[in-house]
Design a protein around this motif. Structure first.
Motif, PDB file in Angstrom:
ATOM      1  N   HIS A  10      70.462  -2.538  51.826  1.00 52.79           N
ATOM      2  CA  HIS A  10      69.233  -1.784  52.036  1.00 52.79           C
ATOM      3  C   HIS A  10      69.157  -1.378  53.499  1.00 52.79           C
ATOM      4  N   ILE A  11      68.630  -0.178  53.730  1.00 54.20           N
ATOM      5  CA  ILE A  11      68.308   0.257  55.090  1.00 54.20           C
ATOM      6  C   ILE A  11      66.957   0.951  55.032  1.00 54.20           C
ATOM      7  N   THR A  12      66.108   0.622  56.006  1.00 52.53           N
ATOM      8  CA  THR A  12      64.808   1.290  56.117  1.00 52.53           C
ATOM      9  C   THR A  12      64.747   1.995  57.460  1.00 52.53           C
ATOM     10  N   VAL A  81      65.828  11.968  59.553  1.00 47.50           N
ATOM     11  CA  VAL A  81      65.666  11.680  58.126  1.00 47.50           C
ATOM     12  C   VAL A  81      64.320  12.198  57.623  1.00 47.50           C
ATOM     13  N   HIS A  82      64.341  12.711  56.410  1.00 45.88           N
ATOM     14  CA  HIS A  82      63.129  13.198  55.740  1.00 45.88           C
ATOM     15  C   HIS A  82      62.778  12.238  54.618  1.00 45.88           C
ATOM     16  N   TRP A  83      61.520  12.192  54.251  1.00 45.39           N
ATOM     17  CA  TRP A  83      61.095  11.258  53.192  1.00 45.39           C
ATOM     18  C   TRP A  83      61.874  11.503  51.902  1.00 45.39           C
ATOM     19  N   SER A  84      62.267  12.757  51.662  1.00 45.05           N
ATOM     20  CA  SER A  84      62.986  13.070  50.426  1.00 45.05           C
ATOM     21  C   SER A  84      64.415  12.543  50.424  1.00 45.05           C
ATOM     22  N   ASP A  85      64.879  11.997  51.550  1.00 50.73           N
ATOM     23  CA  ASP A  85      66.220  11.416  51.592  1.00 50.73           C
ATOM     24  C   ASP A  85      66.269  10.020  51.001  1.00 50.73           C
ATOM     25  N   ALA A  86      65.129   9.445  50.696  1.00 47.26           N
ATOM     26  CA  ALA A  86      65.107   8.113  50.090  1.00 47.26           C
ATOM     27  C   ALA A  86      65.845   8.149  48.762  1.00 47.26           C
ATOM     28  N   ALA A  87      66.885   7.345  48.647  1.00 48.88           N
ATOM     29  CA  ALA A  87      67.764   7.365  47.481  1.00 48.88           C
ATOM     30  C   ALA A  87      68.813   6.273  47.692  1.00 48.88           C
ATOM     31  N   GLU A  88      69.759   6.214  46.759  1.00 48.17           N
ATOM     32  CA  GLU A  88      70.895   5.314  46.941  1.00 48.17           C
ATOM     33  C   GLU A  88      72.122   6.146  47.253  1.00 48.17           C
ATOM     34  N   TYR A  89      72.901   5.683  48.219  1.00 46.85           N
ATOM     35  CA  TYR A  89      74.049   6.430  48.710  1.00 46.85           C
ATOM     36  C   TYR A  89      75.322   5.644  48.428  1.00 46.85           C
ATOM     37  N   PHE A  90      76.274   6.341  47.851  1.00 45.23           N
ATOM     38  CA  PHE A  90      77.541   5.716  47.482  1.00 45.23           C
ATOM     39  C   PHE A  90      78.692   6.389  48.216  1.00 45.23           C
ATOM     40  N   ALA A 105      79.409  -0.425  46.713  1.00 48.21           N
ATOM     41  CA  ALA A 105      78.266  -0.994  45.996  1.00 48.21           C
ATOM     42  C   ALA A 105      76.984  -0.206  46.219  1.00 48.21           C
ATOM     43  N   GLY A 106      76.999   0.687  47.180  1.00 46.53           N
ATOM     44  CA  GLY A 106      75.823   1.518  47.428  1.00 46.53           C
ATOM     45  C   GLY A 106      74.922   0.964  48.500  1.00 46.53           C
ATOM     46  N   THR A 107      74.209   1.853  49.173  1.00 49.25           N
ATOM     47  CA  THR A 107      73.180   1.489  50.147  1.00 49.25           C
ATOM     48  C   THR A 107      71.894   2.189  49.744  1.00 49.25           C
ATOM     49  N   ILE A 108      70.856   1.391  49.572  1.00 42.05           N
ATOM     50  CA  ILE A 108      69.552   1.966  49.229  1.00 42.05           C
ATOM     51  C   ILE A 108      68.822   2.297  50.518  1.00 42.05           C
ATOM     52  N   LEU A 109      68.461   3.567  50.650  1.00 41.19           N
ATOM     53  CA  LEU A 109      67.749   4.030  51.838  1.00 41.19           C
ATOM     54  C   LEU A 109      66.269   4.151  51.528  1.00 41.19           C
ATOM     55  N   ARG A 110      65.462   3.486  52.327  1.00 44.03           N
ATOM     56  CA  ARG A 110      64.009   3.644  52.249  1.00 44.03           C
ATOM     57  C   ARG A 110      63.552   4.365  53.504  1.00 44.03           C
ATOM     58  N   VAL A 111      62.628   5.274  53.358  1.00 41.98           N
ATOM     59  CA  VAL A 111      62.103   6.041  54.484  1.00 41.98           C
ATOM     60  C   VAL A 111      60.628   5.738  54.601  1.00 41.98           C
ATOM     61  N   LYS A 112      60.227   5.258  55.766  1.00 44.75           N
ATOM     62  CA  LYS A 112      58.808   4.951  55.947  1.00 44.75           C
ATOM     63  C   LYS A 112      58.165   6.025  56.822  1.00 44.75           C
ATOM     64  N   SER A 113      56.924   6.322  56.478  1.00 46.07           N
ATOM     65  CA  SER A 113      56.223   7.395  57.199  1.00 46.07           C
ATOM     66  C   SER A 113      55.469   6.839  58.389  1.00 46.07           C
TER      67      SER A 113
END
Lengths: 113, 112
Positions: A10-12, A81-90, A105-113
């Motif tokens: 995970h990355i925020t 980064v834009h809020w719409s970039d929140a997703a999982e990246y492989f 295994a993927g990295t889940i990206l969370r974007v906080k406002s």
């Protein structure tokens, strides 16, 4: 055997901040390298690819990635980064025969406002 | 822009039943693939297919699985007798040799 490691599960990041997602691969020769993005409940969309030539590749949605042979890495970056970039990246590696892809295994990206 | 399509989007089946997942690859592509993604896990290669035969398969792709290109447009994955552990998202992909693979939206298979 090919393998891909994405060390961050995970990355925020804050909206507007820069982003770097790490990818390391193991492959005996020069691989084909890819980054895909998956939004919740969606399929896999290709962001960018590296086959040969310039080691800095540009993709869609403002993403870029740099192939570093000495580090066996193919890190994904985005300057803002834009809020719409929140997703999982492989990250994925493919052989030059064009057959299977091996995914990290993927990295889940969370974007906080 | 051409895209890979998959049907159905969600399939629920009982353990022991046969299921067929369908895919329509991009029309000028010659190489076809199936991958699966168990919930919360990585995407795993199942099988690749070219010139009406399997090019490569993983250890997951055992005798319960088969693939077919029944006509000029469809590419199918059959699971003969489903198990609970077959529950996953199944992705079809296609490409021109050596180039990037284009993925469909996936079929979510739920085995009860």
């Amino acid at each position: 055997a090919q393998s891909v490691t994405q060390p961050d599960i995970h990355i925020t990041v804050s909206e507007g901040a820069s982003l770097e997602l790490r990818c390391n691969y193991s492959y005996g020769a020069t691989p084909y390298l890819f980054w895909y993005v998956q939004s919740p409940g969606q399929g896999l969309q290709l962001l960018l690819k590296y086959f040969s030539g310039d080691t800095l590749v540009q993709g869609i949605k403002g993403f870029e990635a740099e192939f570093k042979r000495s580090q066996s890495s193919f890190n994904l970056r985005k300057p803002s980064v834009h809020w719409s970039d929140a997703a999982e990246y492989f990250c994925a590696v493919g052989d030059r025969g064009g057959n299977k892809l091996v995914f990290g295994a993927g990295t889940i990206l969370r974007v906080k406002s | 822009e051409p895209e890979v399509t998959q049907t159905p989007s969600h399939q629920v089946t009982q353990m022991g039943q046969e299921v067929i997942l369908r895919c329509v690859p991009i029309s000028n592509h010659l190489y076809f693939y199936w991958y699966r993604q168990i919930l919360g896990q990585k995407v795993e290669f199942l099988v690749s297919f070219y010139n009406n035969e399997i090019s490569e398969k993983s250890e997951i792709f055992d005798d319960q699985f088969s693939v077919e290109r029944p006509d000029g447009s469809n590419f199918t994955l059959k699971i003969r007798s489903t198990k609970l552990e077959d529950s996953a998202m199944y992705f079809c992909a296609s490409n021109v040799q050596g180039l990037e693979q284009y993925f469909g939206p996936g079929t979510r298979l739920t085995v009860t």
